[in-house]
Design a protein around this motif. Sequence first.
Motif, PDB file in Angstrom:
ATOM      1  N   LEU B  25     103.783  73.843 -58.272  1.00 46.22           N
ATOM      2  CA  LEU B  25     102.579  74.189 -57.525  1.00 46.22           C
ATOM      3  C   LEU B  25     101.572  74.825 -58.464  1.00 46.22           C
ATOM      4  CD1 LEU B  25     104.337  75.708 -54.403  1.00 46.22           C
ATOM      5  CD2 LEU B  25     103.281  73.458 -54.585  1.00 46.22           C
ATOM      6  N   VAL B  26     100.323  74.770 -58.074  1.00 41.64           N
ATOM      7  CA  VAL B  26      99.273  75.356 -58.910  1.00 41.64           C
ATOM      8  C   VAL B  26      98.631  76.531 -58.163  1.00 41.64           C
ATOM      9  CG1 VAL B  26      98.801  73.169 -60.039  1.00 41.64           C
ATOM     10  CG2 VAL B  26      97.502  73.807 -58.024  1.00 41.64           C
ATOM     11  N   ARG B  27      98.207  77.516 -58.953  1.00 37.78           N
ATOM     12  CA  ARG B  27      97.564  78.678 -58.352  1.00 37.78           C
ATOM     13  C   ARG B  27      96.086  78.386 -58.136  1.00 37.78           C
ATOM     14  NH1 ARG B  27      99.088  84.049 -58.956  1.00 37.78           N
ATOM     15  NH2 ARG B  27     100.287  83.591 -60.821  1.00 37.78           N
ATOM     16  N   ARG B  28      95.617  78.687 -56.945  1.00 41.74           N
ATOM     17  CA  ARG B  28      94.206  78.442 -56.647  1.00 41.74           C
ATOM     18  C   ARG B  28      93.357  79.489 -57.341  1.00 41.74           C
ATOM     19  NH1 ARG B  28      92.282  75.072 -53.183  1.00 41.74           N
ATOM     20  NH2 ARG B  28      90.497  76.388 -52.720  1.00 41.74           N
ATOM     21  N   ILE B  29      92.302  79.037 -57.956  1.00 38.89           N
ATOM     22  CA  ILE B  29      91.459  79.960 -58.721  1.00 38.89           C
ATOM     23  C   ILE B  29      90.149  80.242 -58.014  1.00 38.89           C
ATOM     24  CG2 ILE B  29      92.430  79.354 -60.947  1.00 38.89           C
ATOM     25  CD1 ILE B  29      90.178  77.388 -61.338  1.00 38.89           C
ATOM     26  N   ARG B  30      89.990  79.728 -56.802  1.00 39.00           N
ATOM     27  CA  ARG B  30      88.765  80.042 -56.052  1.00 39.00           C
ATOM     28  C   ARG B  30      89.075  80.075 -54.565  1.00 39.00           C
ATOM     29  NH1 ARG B  30      85.534  74.676 -57.758  1.00 39.00           N
ATOM     30  NH2 ARG B  30      86.443  75.313 -59.727  1.00 39.00           N
ATOM     31  N   GLN B  31      88.123  80.567 -53.824  1.00 41.62           N
ATOM     32  CA  GLN B  31      88.273  80.640 -52.372  1.00 41.62           C
ATOM     33  C   GLN B  31      88.133  79.257 -51.763  1.00 41.62           C
ATOM     34  OE1 GLN B  31      89.348  83.081 -50.886  1.00 41.62           O
ATOM     35  NE2 GLN B  31      88.922  84.866 -52.173  1.00 41.62           N
ATOM     36  N   PRO B  32      88.695  78.973 -50.606  1.00 39.54           N
ATOM     37  CA  PRO B  32      89.586  79.881 -49.883  1.00 39.54           C
ATOM     38  C   PRO B  32      91.013  79.874 -50.437  1.00 39.54           C
ATOM     39  CG  PRO B  32      89.336  77.841 -48.676  1.00 39.54           C
ATOM     40  CD  PRO B  32      88.478  77.710 -49.908  1.00 39.54           C
ATOM     41  N   ARG B  34      92.349  81.949 -52.454  1.00 38.27           N
ATOM     42  CA  ARG B  34      92.394  82.266 -53.871  1.00 38.27           C
ATOM     43  C   ARG B  34      93.700  82.985 -54.219  1.00 38.27           C
ATOM     44  NH1 ARG B  34      87.733  85.093 -57.557  1.00 38.27           N
ATOM     45  NH2 ARG B  34      89.065  85.575 -59.329  1.00 38.27           N
ATOM     46  N   ASP B  35      94.292  82.596 -55.351  1.00 37.69           N
ATOM     47  CA  ASP B  35      95.548  83.152 -55.874  1.00 37.69           C
ATOM     48  C   ASP B  35      96.778  82.706 -55.100  1.00 37.69           C
ATOM     49  OD1 ASP B  35      94.365  84.471 -57.988  1.00 37.69           O
ATOM     50  OD2 ASP B  35      94.009  86.297 -56.819  1.00 37.69           O
ATOM     51  N   ARG B  36      96.583  81.922 -54.056  1.00 36.07           N
ATOM     52  CA  ARG B  36      97.776  81.377 -53.379  1.00 36.07           C
ATOM     53  C   ARG B  36      98.215  80.108 -54.102  1.00 36.07           C
ATOM     54  NH1 ARG B  36      97.800  83.389 -47.967  1.00 36.07           N
ATOM     55  NH2 ARG B  36      99.328  81.869 -47.285  1.00 36.07           N
ATOM     56  N   TRP B  37      99.486  79.751 -53.936  1.00 39.23           N
ATOM     57  CA  TRP B  37     100.009  78.517 -54.520  1.00 39.23           C
ATOM     58  C   TRP B  37      99.654  77.348 -53.614  1.00 39.23           C
ATOM     59  CZ3 TRP B  37     101.386  78.974 -59.374  1.00 39.23           C
ATOM     60  CH2 TRP B  37     101.836  80.218 -59.830  1.00 39.23           C
ATOM     61  N   ALA B  38      99.383  76.220 -54.249  1.00 43.02           N
ATOM     62  CA  ALA B  38      98.952  75.038 -53.493  1.00 43.02           C
ATOM     63  C   ALA B  38      99.379  73.775 -54.218  1.00 43.02           C
ATOM     64  CB  ALA B  38      97.437  75.054 -53.305  1.00 43.02           C
ATOM     65  N   LEU B  39      99.265  72.664 -53.538  1.00 40.19           N
ATOM     66  CA  LEU B  39      99.559  71.368 -54.153  1.00 40.19           C
ATOM     67  C   LEU B  39      98.466  71.016 -55.154  1.00 40.19           C
ATOM     68  CD1 LEU B  39     100.527  69.368 -50.947  1.00 40.19           C
ATOM     69  CD2 LEU B  39     102.082  70.266 -52.680  1.00 40.19           C
ATOM     70  N   ALA B 114     112.350  73.401 -53.801  1.00 40.83           N
ATOM     71  CA  ALA B 114     111.631  72.711 -52.730  1.00 40.83           C
ATOM     72  C   ALA B 114     112.001  73.229 -51.349  1.00 40.83           C
ATOM     73  CB  ALA B 114     111.901  71.202 -52.807  1.00 40.83           C
ATOM     74  N   ASP B 115     113.179  73.800 -51.227  1.00 39.14           N
ATOM     75  CA  ASP B 115     113.591  74.282 -49.900  1.00 39.14           C
ATOM     76  C   ASP B 115     113.380  75.779 -49.739  1.00 39.14           C
ATOM     77  OD1 ASP B 115     115.426  75.055 -51.720  1.00 39.14           O
ATOM     78  OD2 ASP B 115     117.177  74.353 -50.609  1.00 39.14           O
ATOM     79  N   ALA B 116     112.685  76.382 -50.686  1.00 34.38           N
ATOM     80  CA  ALA B 116     112.424  77.824 -50.576  1.00 34.38           C
ATOM     81  C   ALA B 116     111.057  78.123 -51.155  1.00 34.38           C
ATOM     82  CB  ALA B 116     113.515  78.617 -51.314  1.00 34.38           C
ATOM     83  N   LEU B 117     110.032  77.610 -50.508  1.00 33.50           N
ATOM     84  CA  LEU B 117     108.673  77.806 -51.001  1.00 33.50           C
ATOM     85  C   LEU B 117     108.075  79.070 -50.417  1.00 33.50           C
ATOM     86  CD1 LEU B 117     107.225  74.193 -50.740  1.00 33.50           C
ATOM     87  CD2 LEU B 117     108.269  75.317 -52.702  1.00 33.50           C
ATOM     88  N   PRO B 118     107.142  79.662 -51.139  1.00 30.53           N
ATOM     89  CA  PRO B 118     106.397  80.791 -50.568  1.00 30.53           C
ATOM     90  C   PRO B 118     105.364  80.267 -49.567  1.00 30.53           C
ATOM     91  CG  PRO B 118     105.537  80.247 -52.722  1.00 30.53           C
ATOM     92  CD  PRO B 118     106.721  79.341 -52.505  1.00 30.53           C
ATOM     93  N   GLY B 119     104.575  81.142 -49.026  1.00 32.05           N
ATOM     94  CA  GLY B 119     103.508  80.728 -48.125  1.00 32.05           C
ATOM     95  C   GLY B 119     102.372  80.101 -48.907  1.00 32.05           C
TER      96      GLY B 119
END
Lengths: 226, 226
Positions: B25-32, B34-39, B114-119
């Motif tokens: 996963l990649v860390r989001r560097i902007r809003q919305p 921001r700093d959450r993990w995403a595809l 894959a079976d234990a992802l964060p939010g």
Amino acid sequence: MDEQPQLAVSTVIFSLRDSELWTPLVRRIRQPFRDRWALPGGWVQPQEGLEATAARKLLETTALDPTYLEQLYCFGDIGRSPSGRVVSIVYWALVRPEQAELASDGENVRWFRADALPGLAFDHNRIVEYALWRLRNKMAYSSIAHGLLGETFTLAELRGVHEAVRGTTLDPANFRRQALAGGSIVPTGEHLVGASHRPPALYRYTDATLVDQGPLLASALTDRED
Amino acid sequence: MDEQPQLAVSTVIFSLRDSELWTPLVRRIRQPFRDRWALPGGWVQPQEGLEATAARKLLETTALDPTYLEQLYCFGDIGRSPSGRVVSIVYWALVRPEQAELASDGENVRWFRADALPGLAFDHNRIVEYALWRLRNKMAYSSIAHGLLGETFTLAELRGVHEAVRGTTLDPANFRRQALAGGSIVPTGEHLVGASHRPPALYRYTDATLVDQGPLLASALTDRED
DNA sequence: GCTACTTCGAGTCACGATTACCAGAACCGG
DNA sequence: CCGGTTCTGGTAATCGTGACTCGAAGTAGC
């Protein structure tokens, strides 16, 4: 200058008439591909879900209310449309025979046999081909035939749906065993009378839910989508 | 004023590490979010195909070159993104273990089980869930395990892939018979040496084609997509 | 009212696929 | 050389599927 791709929703519709698969198409009234037959659809509205758009356009252009509606694929190749980049989210739908009779042919809507379509606009021939393949595939392992039948039906009618979609004949006795073993249909207790032979029992599907749930409940089903 | 929906492409990536499924996963560097993990993903470019966009973004953000890439679903619910209407065409991909090791964790890329992802950001948890379901489904009837293995492999390794994805153990002898009966793998003639037991034979897949063909050749395959 | 005809629906049988289980083969390490 | 491990082939029971048979239960025609 480059514009953002335009977002469209189209739907492939199937229904059963005379033991054959038919699909309704609409005549294009503007360029490109003016006067060619095409899948019913329209542009995505900002405040409307994709599936809702598919259902609304279905009703507006063909007056059909589908019993089953599921996303098929998203087509986005460059060059699909001569008028610029268009990304189409395509759904496929099933409608009951009663519905199909209500929505008869008009000047701008016509039903075609699904396996003998004319040259359609855009890449719509390929799309129908894919939808047909998916219908055949899904028919083999799910209770999707429900979408092409009325509320109650005989096993012969159910078998007729499978035979029409698969294009083969099926042994009545074996089909009966398999259909009943699945557990998704139960006898209503009534029988169909009037035919000049032993009156067949009527059946009904147990699961009321028919419209596809999308990926929401995917893990709860035994689906084999591709 | 209503704007047209924005078109994004994202990809769910799976690889095998220590007999478990992992996903980067990649860390989001902007809003919305921001700093959450995403595809990993990005916007659709006007002059680039959808699958090409998925592959390019994969390479740019995670440095991964997938062995398998297939469209998963198109997510377009209103309210998916707090910053306006976004329609995401999501792909899913498989990468080999060598690849996954090269693309190690960084500040903005991290591998998770894959079976234990964060939010995750947006509805990405649901998307990964669906991709996982599809992987498990497809593993059962296709030779997709190829995408998680090297060029040559032992039957124990192939079995390990299936066991990791299914989450169960499989009888080695029965698995062997089934795998060989499929006809999609052939022995290379060589054996793996060095282990403290009988040296297992090495196998290779017969079909070189691995990247999904989409609906193009659908009718030529025995696929059971949804 | 009787017979002919049709489909319905239950049953049987053979065959292939799946599963659980067993045992010898082939290596390494001590 | 021996114990421990996995690989690999084999066997028997079970299950699902397809081909087939036959009585049951109606209508239509005479």
